[in-house]
Scaffold this motif. Structure first.
Motif, PDB file in Angstrom:
ATOM      1  N   ALA A  76       0.889  -1.050   0.311  1.00 37.94           N
ATOM      2  CA  ALA A  76      -0.236   0.093   0.178  1.00 37.94           C
ATOM      3  C   ALA A  76       0.575   1.351   0.088  1.00 37.94           C
ATOM      4  CB  ALA A  76      -0.699   0.276   0.694  1.00 37.94           C
ATOM      5  N   ALA A  77       0.018   2.452   0.357  1.00 37.79           N
ATOM      6  CA  ALA A  77       0.929   3.416  -0.438  1.00 37.79           C
ATOM      7  C   ALA A  77       1.156   4.754   0.993  1.00 37.79           C
ATOM      8  CB  ALA A  77       0.507   4.431  -1.589  1.00 37.79           C
ATOM      9  N   GLN A  78       1.009   4.245   2.268  1.00 40.81           N
ATOM     10  CA  GLN A  78       0.875   5.025   3.491  1.00 40.81           C
ATOM     11  C   GLN A  78       2.130   4.510   4.361  1.00 40.81           C
ATOM     12  OE1 GLN A  78      -2.810   5.439   4.610  1.00 40.81           O
ATOM     13  NE2 GLN A  78      -2.903   7.962   3.185  1.00 40.81           N
ATOM     14  N   ALA A  79       2.670   4.792   5.248  1.00 39.06           N
ATOM     15  CA  ALA A  79       3.472   4.834   6.277  1.00 39.06           C
ATOM     16  C   ALA A  79       2.616   4.114   7.386  1.00 39.06           C
ATOM     17  CB  ALA A  79       4.578   5.918   6.234  1.00 39.06           C
ATOM     18  N   GLY A  80       3.415   3.298   8.324  1.00 35.73           N
ATOM     19  CA  GLY A  80       2.983   2.799   9.533  1.00 35.73           C
ATOM     20  C   GLY A  80       3.671   3.794  10.275  1.00 35.73           C
ATOM     21  N   PRO A  81       3.148   3.635  11.098  1.00 35.13           N
ATOM     22  CA  PRO A  81       3.851   4.267  12.468  1.00 35.13           C
ATOM     23  C   PRO A  81       5.328   4.474  12.538  1.00 35.13           C
ATOM     24  CG  PRO A  81       2.763   3.165  13.758  1.00 35.13           C
ATOM     25  CD  PRO A  81       2.271   2.671  12.010  1.00 35.13           C
ATOM     26  N   ASN A  82       6.342   4.932  13.107  1.00 38.45           N
ATOM     27  CA  ASN A  82       7.544   5.001  12.912  1.00 38.45           C
ATOM     28  C   ASN A  82       7.890   4.029  14.674  1.00 38.45           C
ATOM     29  OD1 ASN A  82      10.017   6.107  12.158  1.00 38.45           O
ATOM     30  ND2 ASN A  82      10.455   5.940  14.630  1.00 38.45           N
ATOM     31  N   VAL A  83       8.653   2.971  14.534  1.00 40.36           N
ATOM     32  CA  VAL A  83       9.310   2.483  15.645  1.00 40.36           C
ATOM     33  C   VAL A  83      11.449   3.533  16.395  1.00 40.36           C
ATOM     34  CG1 VAL A  83      10.082   0.476  14.134  1.00 40.36           C
ATOM     35  CG2 VAL A  83      10.008   0.525  16.848  1.00 40.36           C
ATOM     36  N   ASN A  84      11.503   3.645  16.774  1.00 36.78           N
ATOM     37  CA  ASN A  84      12.522   3.420  17.936  1.00 36.78           C
ATOM     38  C   ASN A  84      13.673   2.062  17.772  1.00 36.78           C
ATOM     39  OD1 ASN A  84      14.625   5.083  19.421  1.00 36.78           O
ATOM     40  ND2 ASN A  84      14.363   6.066  17.690  1.00 36.78           N
ATOM     41  N   VAL A  85      14.075   2.016  17.522  1.00 34.21           N
ATOM     42  CA  VAL A  85      15.011   0.524  18.485  1.00 34.21           C
ATOM     43  C   VAL A  85      16.483   0.956  18.539  1.00 34.21           C
ATOM     44  CG1 VAL A  85      15.869  -1.532  17.443  1.00 34.21           C
ATOM     45  CG2 VAL A  85      13.701   0.028  16.367  1.00 34.21           C
ATOM     46  N   THR A  86      16.205   0.557  20.307  1.00 34.78           N
ATOM     47  CA  THR A  86      17.683   0.445  20.765  1.00 34.78           C
ATOM     48  C   THR A  86      17.982  -0.318  20.906  1.00 34.78           C
ATOM     49  OG1 THR A  86      17.012   3.126  21.839  1.00 34.78           O
ATOM     50  CG2 THR A  86      18.990   1.152  22.243  1.00 34.78           C
TER      51      THR A  86
END
Length: 143
Positions: A16-26
């Motif tokens: 699909a064309a939309q981005a999901g929510p960002n995840v910040n990984v440490t």
């Protein structure tokens, strides 16, 4: 998790064309030797390919790394998976977001995290923050 991984794979193929929510990984190596990135699954490879910046190939003890993953699949899903080894010890990590549709059409956000050890490894995964825009932060540790 296998059904969720399979469903995520189908969504990636559908594109699909939309981005999901960002995840910040440490990722934190709390062991005494370097941890080495090992890409085994297609989800781990795609995480590596879209991460900003890409996860480090080698992580020294006590030196955390940090990166963001945001898949352009749907505004209702995102995931990050990676695997590190220290000698014969391995930790496979994962985190997902999915907007679940409950009976009656009610939607509910769901965040998950996994840390799967092998070879005597100690692995942890903790979601450290969720935000109103559905973005989140997760911390993976390995020893």
């Amino acid at each position: 998790m296998k059904k969720g991984t399979f469903a995520l794979g189908l969504l990636l193929v559908a594109g699909a064309a939309q981005a999901g929510p960002n995840v910040n990984v440490t990722f934190k190596n709390v062991g005494t030797q370097n941890a080495t990135l090992k890409l085994v699954t297609s989800n781990e490879t795609s995480t590596y390919q879209i991460a900003k910046p890409p996860p480090a190939q080698t992580v020294a003890p006590g030196v955390p790394i940090n990166f963001d993953v945001q898949r352009v699949v749907s505004p209702d899903v995102n995931a990050a998976m990676l695997r590190y080894t220290i000698g014969s010890k391995t930790c496979a990590f994962g985190t997902t977001f999915q907007m679940r549709v409950l009976p009656g059409g009610i939607t509910q956000p769901q965040w998950t995290k996994t840390a799967t050890p092998s070879g005597g490894a100690t692995c942890t995964a903790n979601i450290t923050r969720t935000n109103a825009d559905r973005s989140w932060a997760v911390e993976f540790t390995m020893k």
